[in-house]
Design an enzyme around this catalytic site. Structure first.
Site, short mmCIF file in Angstrom:
data_model
loop_
_atom_site.label_atom_id
_atom_site.label_comp_id
_atom_site.label_asym_id
_atom_site.label_seq_id
_atom_site.Cartn_x
_atom_site.Cartn_y
_atom_site.Cartn_z
N SER A 22 -20.52 -91.46 -22.57
CA SER A 22 -19.54 -92.47 -22.92
C SER A 22 -18.14 -91.87 -23.06
CB SER A 22 -19.95 -93.12 -24.24
OG SER A 22 -19.12 -94.21 -24.56
N PRO A 23 -17.11 -92.63 -22.75
CA PRO A 23 -15.74 -92.14 -23.01
C PRO A 23 -15.55 -91.85 -24.48
CG PRO A 23 -15.71 -94.13 -21.65
CD PRO A 23 -17.11 -93.98 -22.16
N ALA A 57 -10.61 -92.48 -22.89
CA ALA A 57 -9.58 -93.45 -22.52
C ALA A 57 -8.35 -92.70 -21.99
CB ALA A 57 -9.20 -94.30 -23.73
N GLN A 99 -12.03 -93.55 -17.36
CA GLN A 99 -11.74 -94.82 -18.01
C GLN A 99 -10.22 -94.99 -18.07
OE1 GLN A 99 -11.97 -95.58 -22.40
NE2 GLN A 99 -13.69 -96.91 -21.84
N TYR A 181 -8.14 -102.77 -27.83
CA TYR A 181 -7.01 -102.30 -27.05
C TYR A 181 -6.46 -103.44 -26.19
CZ TYR A 181 -8.57 -97.91 -28.97
OH TYR A 181 -8.95 -96.93 -29.85
N ARG A 229 -15.51 -101.96 -19.41
CA ARG A 229 -16.05 -101.89 -20.78
C ARG A 229 -15.56 -103.09 -21.55
NH1 ARG A 229 -16.95 -96.95 -25.00
NH2 ARG A 229 -19.00 -97.09 -24.01
#
Length: 354
Positions: A22-23, A57, A99, A181, A229
């Site tokens: 995962s990021p 990110a 990402q 975000y 995502r």
């Protein structure tokens, strides 16, 4: 063969297994540049056997960063180190993914170990933007509501970042539309109070995400996959919810998105979450079963048996692991051992295989 170690085909890209890193923000960049920390951090997970590895990110512009120390891809000078990293991951058999992100109203904030909260402009911070002038919290910056030209700049920034991602050697792009975000802020009526074509109705609130996807697809090759995502729910009354997530998933399929990385929360500081192993799995499961879209699930996945069970039950197509990958960079190799899978190990490590 276990389901966990069955390859997953995403357009022309084959992931050797269903385990994705995962990021995870590292807050270890200066001016957006990747460093040896990123090479070792991401490279060790490739050596450890993950199928797909997605960078933290990665900001599409300087003002898109969460903190002054975020990774970026807004200028060509960023590419050299990223190319080294993707080449190493590829050589180890992992698929390199990135990402692309814009922090929106959660930008210009401190790194976690300094307590979050805003970084003042005189201390190296910057003016932040959002759909509406609503701060995330009292100690966060007050954002400026985006106008039409500002929205167009963001679309252009995502498109340019996708072009650079291709040059950098990435094979998968994930668009960050979760965790409070910018793109999530547009989706949720709690943060989006606009009265123009980007606010109000479901169609309007999803417009920016779909326009960014369309812009990226003009420069991102058809044979390469595109992921999104999504926070499936805000965990707050009146916010974005799972019904809207199912509806959006159907649109994303039509717009060239190949897999939905299903997370939740992060939009408001008063969210109410009851967390536990698999607490987010029902969201990925429902989206997959109601739309047929490929989904990845996240959240407190810590064992091989748990990951295998998720896939065998048909609740998701990929397990996307964060904290356990920090604890165990070689989790996939250990999982293969536990599930009695004769998966490939790096030749340098084979003496420890059995």
């Amino acid at each position: 063969m276990s389901k966990l170690f069955t390859p997953l085909q995403l357009r022309s890209v084959q992931c050797r297994n269903r385990i994705t890193v995962s990021p995870m923000c590292q807050y270890s960049s200066v001016d957006g540049f990747a460093t040896d920390w990123h090479l070792v951090h991401l490279g060790s997970r490739a050596v450890g056997g993950a199928g797909l590895i997605i960078t933290e990110a990665t900001a599409v512009s300087p003002e898109a960063r969460i903190s002054p120390f975020d990774l970026g891809i807004w200028k060509d000078e960023h590419l050299e180190k990223l190319q080294q990293i993707t080449a190493f991951m590829t050589a180890q058999g992992a698929v390199p993914g990135i990402q692309l992100a814009h922090a929106g109203r959660k930008a210009s904030t401190n790194v976690p170990w300094k307590g979050r909260g805003k970084v003042a402009i005189e201390e190296g911070g910057w003016e932040v933007v959002a759909p509406s002038a609503i701060a995330f919290a009292d100690n966060y910056p007050m954002p400026v509501a985006l106008d039409a030209s500002g929205i167009q700049k963001i679309i252009n920034d995502f498109q340019a970042a996708a072009e650079r991602a291709l040059q950098a050697g990435f094979k998968v792009i994930e668009i960050h539309s979760a965790h409070g975000y910018l793109l999530h802020e547009f989706l949720s009526p709690l943060s989006n109070k606009r009265s123009d074509v980007y606010g109000g109705s479901f169609e309007n609130r999803t417009r920016l995400l779909l326009e960014i996807i369309a812009a990226i697809r003009t420069v991102w090759p058809d044979e390469l996959p595109l992921l999104v995502r999504l926070s499936a729910t805000d965990w707050a009354e009146g916010g974005w919810n799972i019904d809207e997530s199912v509806q959006l998933a159907r649109l994303l399929q039509q717009h060239g998105v190949d897999l939905l990385d299903v997370s939740s929360g992060g939009l408001v500081n008063y969210q109410k979450i009851t967390a536990g192993p698999g607490y987010q799995l029902p969201f990925a499961s429902r989206i997959k079963k109601e739309t047929g879209m490929l989904t990845g699930t996240v959240g407190m996945i810590t064992t091989a048996v748990q990951a295998e069970t998720i896939l065998v039950n048909g609740d998701a197509d990929m397990v996307i692991i964060a904290r356990e990958m920090l604890r165990q960079p070689y989790f996939p190799l250990q999982a293969a051992h536990e599930l009695k899978e004769n998966t490939d190990w790096p030749v340098q490590y084979e003496r420890a295989k059995w």
